[in-house]
Design a protein around this motif. Structure first.
Motif, PDB file in Angstrom:
ATOM      1  N   SER A 278      33.594  35.278  39.409  1.00  0.00           N
ATOM      2  CA  SER A 278      33.041  35.838  38.152  1.00  0.00           C
ATOM      3  C   SER A 278      32.923  37.226  38.088  1.00  0.00           C
ATOM      4  CB  SER A 278      31.526  35.240  38.159  1.00  0.00           C
ATOM      5  OG  SER A 278      30.690  35.694  39.325  1.00  0.00           O
ATOM      6  N   ASP A 279      34.029  37.965  38.723  1.00  0.00           N
ATOM      7  CA  ASP A 279      34.061  39.442  38.656  1.00  0.00           C
ATOM      8  C   ASP A 279      35.337  39.980  38.118  1.00  0.00           C
ATOM      9  OD1 ASP A 279      35.965  38.717  40.878  1.00  0.00           O
ATOM     10  OD2 ASP A 279      34.726  40.020  42.036  1.00  0.00           O
ATOM     11  N   CYS A 280      35.985  39.169  37.341  1.00  0.00           N
ATOM     12  CA  CYS A 280      37.548  39.607  36.606  1.00  0.00           C
ATOM     13  C   CYS A 280      38.463  40.022  37.776  1.00  0.00           C
ATOM     14  CB  CYS A 280      37.092  40.598  35.621  1.00  0.00           C
ATOM     15  SG  CYS A 280      36.573  39.590  34.086  1.00  0.00           S
ATOM     16  N   SER A 281      38.338  39.520  38.978  1.00  0.00           N
ATOM     17  CA  SER A 281      39.168  40.253  39.882  1.00  0.00           C
ATOM     18  C   SER A 281      40.669  39.481  39.988  1.00  0.00           C
ATOM     19  CB  SER A 281      38.444  40.006  41.370  1.00  0.00           C
ATOM     20  OG  SER A 281      38.312  38.634  41.742  1.00  0.00           O
TER      21      SER A 281
ATOM     22  N   PRO B  54      25.321  34.774  35.335  1.00  0.00           N
ATOM     23  CA  PRO B  54      24.860  36.057  34.293  1.00  0.00           C
ATOM     24  C   PRO B  54      25.629  37.297  34.444  1.00  0.00           C
ATOM     25  CG  PRO B  54      23.226  34.786  35.664  1.00  0.00           C
ATOM     26  CD  PRO B  54      24.562  34.465  36.156  1.00  0.00           C
ATOM     27  N   GLN B  55      25.828  37.606  33.341  1.00  0.00           N
ATOM     28  CA  GLN B  55      26.667  38.803  33.318  1.00  0.00           C
ATOM     29  C   GLN B  55      27.922  38.763  34.030  1.00  0.00           C
ATOM     30  OE1 GLN B  55      24.703  42.580  34.080  1.00  0.00           O
ATOM     31  NE2 GLN B  55      22.896  41.799  32.639  1.00  0.00           N
ATOM     32  N   GLY B  56      28.602  37.585  34.191  1.00  0.00           N
ATOM     33  CA  GLY B  56      29.997  37.369  34.814  1.00  0.00           C
ATOM     34  C   GLY B  56      30.883  37.761  33.937  1.00  0.00           C
TER      35      GLY B  56
ATOM     36  N   GLY C 217      27.665  35.609  28.658  1.00  0.00           N
ATOM     37  CA  GLY C 217      28.178  34.875  29.873  1.00  0.00           C
ATOM     38  C   GLY C 217      27.325  33.520  30.225  1.00  0.00           C
ATOM     39  N   ILE C 218      26.661  33.249  29.357  1.00  0.00           N
ATOM     40  CA  ILE C 218      25.646  32.125  29.463  1.00  0.00           C
ATOM     41  C   ILE C 218      26.068  30.636  29.356  1.00  0.00           C
ATOM     42  CG2 ILE C 218      23.445  31.480  28.785  1.00  0.00           C
ATOM     43  CD1 ILE C 218      22.855  33.903  29.715  1.00  0.00           C
TER      44      ILE C 218
END
Length: 68
Positions: free
Chosen positions: A33-36, A60-62, A9-10
């Motif tokens: 960025s949490d796929c909600s 990051p890690q999104g 996710g960079i």
């Protein structure tokens, strides 16, 4: 060329313009960025607003949910 790293996710890298260093632009906090929820339109709009030659930086890690 556009490259998206789903694992990190960079960044999306776009070739730099001649004679200058690339600008790094972070994804707006208004795009979850949490796929909600579906963020397709918001991502397309943000990407279109960034100057050519920029590097787009994601959380990051999104996780960005794209349904369209």
């Amino acid at each position: 060329m556009i490259v998206l790293s789903a694992l990190t996710g960079i960044a999306i890298a776009v070739p730099a313009t001649a004679g200058g260093a690339a600008t790094v632009v972070s994804a707006p906090a208004s795009i979850p960025s949490d796929c909600s929820r579906d963020v397709t339109a918001a991502l397309v709009s943000w990407i279109a607003s960034v100057p050519d030659g920029s590097t787009l930086q994601f959380a990051p890690q999104g996780c960005y949910r794209v349904d369209g």
